[in-house]
Design a protein around this motif. Structure first.
Motif, PDB file in Angstrom:
ATOM      1  N   LYS A 204       0.971  -1.249   0.066  1.00 15.49           N
ATOM      2  CA  LYS A 204      -0.099   0.002   0.012  1.00 15.49           C
ATOM      3  C   LYS A 204       0.927   1.281  -0.093  1.00 15.49           C
ATOM      4  CE  LYS A 204      -3.821   0.517   2.261  1.00 15.49           C
ATOM      5  NZ  LYS A 204      -4.946   0.637   3.310  1.00 15.49           N
ATOM      6  N   SER A 205       2.010   1.397   0.650  1.00 14.17           N
ATOM      7  CA  SER A 205       2.851   2.561   0.678  1.00 14.17           C
ATOM      8  C   SER A 205       3.899   2.461  -0.531  1.00 14.17           C
ATOM      9  CB  SER A 205       3.653   2.509   2.065  1.00 14.17           C
ATOM     10  OG  SER A 205       4.517   1.208   2.158  1.00 14.17           O
ATOM     11  N   LYS A 206       3.662   1.594  -1.198  1.00 11.44           N
ATOM     12  CA  LYS A 206       5.040   1.560  -2.118  1.00 11.44           C
ATOM     13  C   LYS A 206       4.226   1.975  -3.762  1.00 11.44           C
ATOM     14  CE  LYS A 206       7.250  -2.379  -0.248  1.00 11.44           C
ATOM     15  NZ  LYS A 206       7.608  -3.685  -0.331  1.00 11.44           N
ATOM     16  N   GLY A 207       2.998   1.799  -3.850  1.00 16.17           N
ATOM     17  CA  GLY A 207       2.428   2.129  -5.289  1.00 16.17           C
ATOM     18  C   GLY A 207       3.013   1.032  -6.338  1.00 16.17           C
ATOM     19  N   ASN A 208       3.980   1.706  -7.047  1.00 15.20           N
ATOM     20  CA  ASN A 208       4.390   0.473  -8.011  1.00 15.20           C
ATOM     21  C   ASN A 208       5.498  -0.508  -7.653  1.00 15.20           C
ATOM     22  OD1 ASN A 208       3.026   1.710 -10.134  1.00 15.20           O
ATOM     23  ND2 ASN A 208       4.558   3.122 -10.478  1.00 15.20           N
ATOM     24  N   VAL A 209       5.275  -1.799  -7.787  1.00 11.99           N
ATOM     25  CA  VAL A 209       6.343  -2.827  -7.496  1.00 11.99           C
ATOM     26  C   VAL A 209       6.915  -3.617  -8.439  1.00 11.99           C
ATOM     27  CG1 VAL A 209       4.890  -3.033  -5.199  1.00 11.99           C
ATOM     28  CG2 VAL A 209       4.467  -4.395  -7.193  1.00 11.99           C
ATOM     29  N   THR A 210       7.781  -4.261  -8.188  1.00  8.57           N
ATOM     30  CA  THR A 210       8.570  -5.230  -9.529  1.00  8.57           C
ATOM     31  C   THR A 210       7.592  -6.326  -9.824  1.00  8.57           C
ATOM     32  OG1 THR A 210       9.494  -6.696  -7.785  1.00  8.57           O
ATOM     33  CG2 THR A 210      10.724  -4.611  -8.554  1.00  8.57           C
ATOM     34  N   ILE A 211       7.736  -6.681 -11.043  1.00  8.95           N
ATOM     35  CA  ILE A 211       7.118  -7.704 -11.669  1.00  8.95           C
ATOM     36  C   ILE A 211       7.318  -8.923 -10.864  1.00  8.95           C
ATOM     37  CG2 ILE A 211       6.736  -9.228 -13.719  1.00  8.95           C
ATOM     38  CD1 ILE A 211       6.974  -6.717 -15.184  1.00  8.95           C
ATOM     39  N   GLU A 212       8.606  -8.876 -10.567  1.00  2.81           N
ATOM     40  CA  GLU A 212       8.990 -10.306  -9.734  1.00  2.81           C
ATOM     41  C   GLU A 212       8.069 -10.287  -8.316  1.00  2.81           C
ATOM     42  OE1 GLU A 212      13.084 -12.405  -7.839  1.00  2.81           O
ATOM     43  OE2 GLU A 212      13.141 -10.317  -8.362  1.00  2.81           O
ATOM     44  N   SER A 213       8.161  -9.393  -7.527  1.00  2.00           N
ATOM     45  CA  SER A 213       7.366  -9.418  -6.411  1.00  2.00           C
ATOM     46  C   SER A 213       5.974  -9.670  -6.741  1.00  2.00           C
ATOM     47  CB  SER A 213       7.473  -8.036  -5.709  1.00  2.00           C
ATOM     48  OG  SER A 213       6.915  -7.034  -6.153  1.00  2.00           O
ATOM     49  N   GLU A 214       5.303  -9.217  -7.929  1.00  3.82           N
ATOM     50  CA  GLU A 214       3.921  -9.418  -8.118  1.00  3.82           C
ATOM     51  C   GLU A 214       3.783 -10.941  -8.490  1.00  3.82           C
ATOM     52  OE1 GLU A 214       0.610  -7.632  -8.949  1.00  3.82           O
ATOM     53  OE2 GLU A 214       1.534  -7.091  -7.066  1.00  3.82           O
ATOM     54  N   MET A 215       4.539 -11.402  -9.418  1.00  2.53           N
ATOM     55  CA  MET A 215       4.596 -12.816  -9.662  1.00  2.53           C
ATOM     56  C   MET A 215       4.508 -13.654  -8.441  1.00  2.53           C
ATOM     57  SD  MET A 215       4.137 -13.347 -12.804  1.00  2.53           S
ATOM     58  CE  MET A 215       4.336 -14.875 -12.895  1.00  2.53           C
ATOM     59  N   SER A 216       5.345 -13.454  -7.331  1.00  2.00           N
ATOM     60  CA  SER A 216       5.513 -14.242  -6.459  1.00  2.00           C
ATOM     61  C   SER A 216       4.077 -14.079  -5.341  1.00  2.00           C
ATOM     62  CB  SER A 216       6.536 -13.693  -5.411  1.00  2.00           C
ATOM     63  OG  SER A 216       6.665 -14.461  -4.130  1.00  2.00           O
ATOM     64  N   PHE A 217       3.507 -12.950  -5.244  1.00  2.00           N
ATOM     65  CA  PHE A 217       2.200 -12.791  -4.678  1.00  2.00           C
ATOM     66  C   PHE A 217       1.314 -13.414  -5.661  1.00  2.00           C
ATOM     67  CE2 PHE A 217      -1.624 -10.256  -5.013  1.00  2.00           C
ATOM     68  CZ  PHE A 217      -2.045 -10.471  -3.688  1.00  2.00           C
ATOM     69  N   THR A 218       1.239 -13.386  -7.077  1.00  2.00           N
ATOM     70  CA  THR A 218      -0.100 -14.147  -7.643  1.00  2.00           C
ATOM     71  C   THR A 218       0.254 -15.748  -7.649  1.00  2.00           C
ATOM     72  OG1 THR A 218       0.220 -12.332  -9.254  1.00  2.00           O
ATOM     73  CG2 THR A 218      -0.872 -14.197 -10.225  1.00  2.00           C
ATOM     74  N   LEU A 219       1.353 -16.015  -7.553  1.00  2.00           N
ATOM     75  CA  LEU A 219       1.751 -17.469  -7.683  1.00  2.00           C
ATOM     76  C   LEU A 219       1.030 -18.218  -6.195  1.00  2.00           C
ATOM     77  CD1 LEU A 219       5.193 -18.160  -9.251  1.00  2.00           C
ATOM     78  CD2 LEU A 219       2.855 -18.664 -10.182  1.00  2.00           C
ATOM     79  N   GLN A 220       1.235 -17.457  -5.416  1.00  2.00           N
ATOM     80  CA  GLN A 220       0.803 -17.662  -4.165  1.00  2.00           C
ATOM     81  C   GLN A 220      -0.747 -17.823  -3.959  1.00  2.00           C
ATOM     82  OE1 GLN A 220       2.951 -15.314  -0.998  1.00  2.00           O
ATOM     83  NE2 GLN A 220       3.455 -16.869  -0.063  1.00  2.00           N
ATOM     84  N   TYR A 221      -1.152 -16.632  -4.653  1.00  2.00           N
ATOM     85  CA  TYR A 221      -2.651 -16.665  -4.699  1.00  2.00           C
ATOM     86  C   TYR A 221      -3.264 -17.923  -5.512  1.00  2.00           C
ATOM     87  CZ  TYR A 221      -7.209 -14.999  -6.263  1.00  2.00           C
ATOM     88  OH  TYR A 221      -8.570 -14.960  -6.574  1.00  2.00           O
ATOM     89  N   LEU A 222      -2.677 -18.285  -6.507  1.00  2.00           N
ATOM     90  CA  LEU A 222      -3.158 -19.444  -7.328  1.00  2.00           C
ATOM     91  C   LEU A 222      -2.891 -20.541  -6.613  1.00  2.00           C
ATOM     92  CD1 LEU A 222      -1.564 -18.543 -10.933  1.00  2.00           C
ATOM     93  CD2 LEU A 222      -4.058 -18.779 -10.275  1.00  2.00           C
ATOM     94  N   GLU A 223      -2.171 -20.902  -5.759  1.00  2.00           N
ATOM     95  CA  GLU A 223      -2.121 -21.871  -4.739  1.00  2.00           C
ATOM     96  C   GLU A 223      -3.230 -21.966  -3.951  1.00  2.00           C
ATOM     97  OE1 GLU A 223       1.393 -23.173  -2.139  1.00  2.00           O
ATOM     98  OE2 GLU A 223       2.503 -21.979  -3.887  1.00  2.00           O
ATOM     99  N   LEU A 224      -3.690 -20.841  -3.311  1.00  2.00           N
ATOM    100  CA  LEU A 224      -5.162 -20.850  -2.643  1.00  2.00           C
ATOM    101  C   LEU A 224      -6.128 -21.078  -3.607  1.00  2.00           C
ATOM    102  CD1 LEU A 224      -4.648 -17.461  -0.378  1.00  2.00           C
ATOM    103  CD2 LEU A 224      -4.034 -19.923  -0.109  1.00  2.00           C
ATOM    104  N   MET A 225      -6.328 -20.626  -4.923  1.00  2.00           N
ATOM    105  CA  MET A 225      -7.296 -20.917  -5.479  1.00  2.00           C
ATOM    106  C   MET A 225      -7.295 -22.453  -6.115  1.00  2.00           C
ATOM    107  SD  MET A 225      -9.158 -18.022  -5.679  1.00  2.00           S
ATOM    108  CE  MET A 225      -8.871 -18.075  -3.881  1.00  2.00           C
ATOM    109  N   ASN A 226      -6.244 -22.966  -6.174  1.00  2.00           N
ATOM    110  CA  ASN A 226      -6.381 -24.434  -6.616  1.00  2.00           C
ATOM    111  C   ASN A 226      -6.721 -25.147  -5.425  1.00  2.00           C
ATOM    112  OD1 ASN A 226      -5.901 -24.745  -9.387  1.00  2.00           O
ATOM    113  ND2 ASN A 226      -3.528 -23.988  -9.086  1.00  2.00           N
ATOM    114  N   ILE A 227      -6.370 -24.796  -4.219  1.00  2.00           N
ATOM    115  CA  ILE A 227      -6.818 -25.633  -3.124  1.00  2.00           C
ATOM    116  C   ILE A 227      -8.457 -25.682  -3.139  1.00  2.00           C
ATOM    117  CG2 ILE A 227      -6.914 -25.363  -0.501  1.00  2.00           C
ATOM    118  CD1 ILE A 227      -4.411 -24.354  -0.334  1.00  2.00           C
ATOM    119  N   ARG A 228      -8.909 -24.527  -3.540  1.00  2.00           N
ATOM    120  CA  ARG A 228     -10.408 -24.545  -3.513  1.00  2.00           C
ATOM    121  C   ARG A 228     -10.889 -25.046  -4.787  1.00  2.00           C
ATOM    122  NH1 ARG A 228     -15.006 -24.289  -4.397  1.00  2.00           N
ATOM    123  NH2 ARG A 228     -16.559 -22.653  -4.268  1.00  2.00           N
TER     124      ARG A 228
END
Length: 339
Positions: A204-228
Motif C-alpha cells: 500500500k505504501s509503495k504504489g508501483n512494485v516489481t514484476i518479480e514481487s507481483e509474480m510471487s504474490f500471484t503464484l501464492q494466490y493461485l495456490e490458494l485458488m487451486n486448493i479451493r
C-alpha cells in the motif's frame, strides 16, 4: 536587507542621472555643494515616486486582475503611473527652483525631466510587473501541483482501500467453503492467506512494485485458488516475463486479472481454466479462453475498473481489455526501473 540595498542604489542612481539627462543640472556650472544637495533631493523624489506607484499597484492588484481584465488593468496602471509620476516630478522641480536655488522656474528643463522620469517609471514598472506575473505563475503552478498531488494520493488511497476488503471477502468465502467441505485444507489455506495479506498491506505504501514481487504474490494466490478448485487453474508464464522481473507495475495488478478470469469462467477437472501471460513491446499480455459462467458471482465493481483507475494515477496509462468472443485479454503497460 539585500533588497533594501538594491532599492537604495537604484534611487540614488536615478537621483543622479535624471537631473543631468534633463539638463536641470550641469556639473561644470553647479557648485559641488548644490550637486550633493540636488542628488539627495532627487533621490528622495525618486523614492516618493516609487512608493506612490507601489501603492497604486497594490490598490489595483486586488481590484483588476490580469486574467479577467488585462486591457483595463494595463490602461489604468499606465495612466495612474504617468499622472502620479508627472505631478510629483513637476512639484519637486518647482520646489527645487523656488526653495533651493532661488531662481525662476525654467519650464523646458522641468518638462524634459518629467518626460524622462515618466519613461523611466514605465520601464521599471513593466519590469517589476513582468517579474510579478512570472512569480505568481510559478506560485500558482506550485499550488496547483500540490493540490493535484494531494488529490491523486487521496484517490489512490481510496482505490487501495477498496482492494483490501474485496480481496479478503473473496478469500474468506473460499475459507468458509474449505472449512465446511475440506477442513484439512483450511489450515494450510489460512497460513497462505496471512502471507498474502501481509504483502497487500506492505504494498500500500509503495504504489508501483516489481514484476518479480507481483509474480510471487500471484503464484501464492493461485495456490490458494487451486486448493479451493482442485488444481483446475493452469497459469502458463512465458520466459519473457522473467526477463522483465525488475520492471514496475502497480501492486496487485496481475492477481486482479487472474481473479477476474476465475470469477467469470466455467472450469472443472475435465476442462481446466488456462491463463497465459507474456510480455511484448513493454506490455504484459494476460489472456484466457472464454467459457462464460451460467451464473456469475455478484460484481462489487472493484476488479478491472479499479485496476484501470490505479494505472491511470500511478502510470499515466490505461489498461486495455479486449473480448473477441472466444478470447479475453488484458494488456498492462510496464515501467522501466529507475537507475
Amino acid at each position: 536587507m539585500k533588497l533594501f540595498k538594491i532599492k537604495f542604489i537604484g534611487f540614488l542612481l536615478c537621483g543622479i542621472v535624471v537631473p543631468h539627462l534633463s539638463g536641470l543640472l550641469c556639473t561644470e556650472m553647479t557648485p559641488d555643494f548644490y550637486l550633493i544637495i540636488s542628488y539627495i533631493y532627487y533621490t528622495i523624489m525618486m523614492w516618493a515616486i516609487w512608493e506612490g506607484n507601489k501603492y497604486i499597484l497594490e490598490k489595483y492588484s486586488s481590484r483588476i486582475s490580469w486574467t479577467d481584465n488585462p486591457i483595463k488593468r494595463l490602461m489604468v496602471l499606465l495612466s495612474s503611473y504617468m499622472l502620479f509620476s508627472g505631478i510629483v516630478n513637476v512639484l519637486f522641480c518647482i520646489a527645487w527652483y523656488i526653495c533651493i536655488v532661488h531662481i525662476h522656474v525654467y519650464w523646458p528643463f522641468v518638462i524634459h525631466q518629467t518626460l524622462i522620469t515618466i519613461i523611466l517609471v514605465l520601464m521599471v514598472s513593466h519590469t517589476f510587473e513582468t517579474i510579478g506575473l512570472i512569480q505568481k505563475s510559478i506560485r500558482d503552478k506550485e499550488i496547483s501541483d500540490s493540490l493535484e498531488l494531494s488529490f491523486i494520493k487521496a484517490e489512490l488511497e481510496a482505490l487501495k482501500n477498496q482492494v483490501d476488503p474485496h480481496f479478503m471477502f473473496n478469500c474468506l468465502n473460499t475459507l468458509s467453503y474449505l472449512i465446511e467441505h475440506y477442513p484439512e485444507k483450511a489450515l494450510n489455506f489460512t497460513h497462505n492467506l496471512a502471507e498474502l495479506y501481509r504483502y497487500i498491506l506492505s504494498s500500500k505504501s509503495k504504489g508501483n512494485v516489481t514484476i518479480e514481487s507481483e509474480m510471487s504474490f500471484t503464484l501464492q494466490y493461485l495456490e490458494l485458488m487451486n486448493i479451493r478448485h482442485g488444481n483446475c487453474i493452469l497459469f502458463k508464464v512465458d520466459e519473457s516475463v522473467q526477463r522483465h522481473y525488475n520492471f514496475k507495475i502497480p501492486a496487485i495488478s496481475i492477481q486482479t486479472i487472474i481473479e477476474n478470469a476465475i470469477k467469470h469462467n466455467e472450469f472443472n477437472e475435465q476442462e481446466n481454466l488456462i491463463i497465459e501471460m507474456k510480455i511484448e513491446s513493454m506490455k504484459i499480455l494476460i489472456s484466457n479462453a472464454i467459457k462464460q459462467r451460467t451464473f456469475l458471482q455478484r460484481n462489487s465493481g472493484t476488479g478491472l475498473s479499479n485496476l484501470n483507475k490505479r494505472y491511470q494515477l500511478l502510470m499515466g496509462n490505461s489498461i486495455d481489455v479486449s473480448n473477441s468472443g472466444s478470447l479475453f485479454q488484458v494488456t498492462l503497460p510496464i515501467k522501466q526501473p529507475t537507475p
